[in-house]
Design an enzyme around this catalytic site. Structure first.
Site, PDB file in Angstrom:
ATOM      1  N   CYS A  42      -2.239  -0.765   7.556  1.00  0.00           N
ATOM      2  CA  CYS A  42      -1.715   0.642   7.527  1.00  0.00           C
ATOM      3  C   CYS A  42      -1.752   1.457   8.802  1.00  0.00           C
ATOM      4  CB  CYS A  42      -1.963   1.556   6.243  1.00  0.00           C
ATOM      5  SG  CYS A  42      -1.740   0.774   4.821  1.00  0.00           S
ATOM      6  N   HIS A 100       0.777  -1.190   0.090  1.00  0.00           N
ATOM      7  CA  HIS A 100       0.001  -0.149  -0.058  1.00  0.00           C
ATOM      8  C   HIS A 100       1.080   1.322  -0.043  1.00  0.00           C
ATOM      9  CE1 HIS A 100      -4.015  -1.917   1.798  1.00  0.00           C
ATOM     10  NE2 HIS A 100      -3.462  -2.538   0.868  1.00  0.00           N
ATOM     11  N   CYS A 157      -5.936   1.751   5.860  1.00  0.00           N
ATOM     12  CA  CYS A 157      -6.708   0.566   6.404  1.00  0.00           C
ATOM     13  C   CYS A 157      -6.256   0.192   7.560  1.00  0.00           C
ATOM     14  CB  CYS A 157      -6.508  -0.611   5.121  1.00  0.00           C
ATOM     15  SG  CYS A 157      -4.900  -1.180   5.277  1.00  0.00           S
ATOM     16  N   GLU A 174       1.020   3.724   2.032  1.00  0.00           N
ATOM     17  CA  GLU A 174       1.310   4.202   3.201  1.00  0.00           C
ATOM     18  C   GLU A 174       2.657   3.432   3.776  1.00  0.00           C
ATOM     19  OE1 GLU A 174      -3.193   4.468   3.632  1.00  0.00           O
ATOM     20  OE2 GLU A 174      -1.586   3.286   2.406  1.00  0.00           O
TER      21      GLU A 174
END
Length: 149
Positions: free
Chosen positions: A79, A46, A76, A48
């Site tokens: 993260c 992701h 999410c 992040e």
């Protein structure tokens, strides 16, 4: 947030979910990334997570307690957990994720009182632009997959 949106555009061009992130320390961008789950065949890639790894390298430490993360979509749970572990000072995001967000959408992991760290949160920064990018991506994906819009 504009730089995070530029990163999200890169994700879109790569046919990834268009999420971008930047980490800022003392007013300077020290990391930038976009979703690369499909490209890297890695569910943890992701924006992040990739930005956190870059920021740790830039700082020379895993602690990012004087850093701020700008991200186009609410983090999410995975993260958010990483953001707590690195002790990110502040998380600024564009649009909420009511079904999967962990910064107030579905839950608020970033400010859970029983954990040893909490992040300051700022929401809805360039919200319309961030949400429009995601909405158009998923509408196009449904059209290609033959799903009803």
């Amino acid at each position: 947030m504009r730089e995070a949106l530029r990163q999200a555009q890169k994700a879109l061009k790569a046919k990834e979910v268009p999420v971008g992130a930047v980490v800022v320390q003392s007013g300077r961008v020290i990391a930038r990334a976009y979703n690369q789950v499909e490209l890297l065949k890695d569910a943890t890639a992701h924006a992040e997570m990739l930005a956190i790894t870059q920021a740790e390298a830039a700082v020379g430490d895993w602690r990012l307690n004087d850093c701020d993360l700008y991200v186009t979509k609410e983090p999410c749970p995975m993260c958010a957990g990483a953001l707590l572990h690195v002790r990110m000072r502040r998380v600024i995001f564009g649009c909420q994720d009511e079904r999967g967000g962990a910064a107030g959408g579905l839950m608020n992991l970033l400010q859970m009182p029983t954990l040893n760290h909490r992040c300051d949160i700022t929401t809805n920064v360039l919200q319309e632009e961030c949400a429009a990018l995601l909405k158009s991506f998923f509408q196009a994906r449904r059209k290609v997959n033959g799903d009803p819009a």
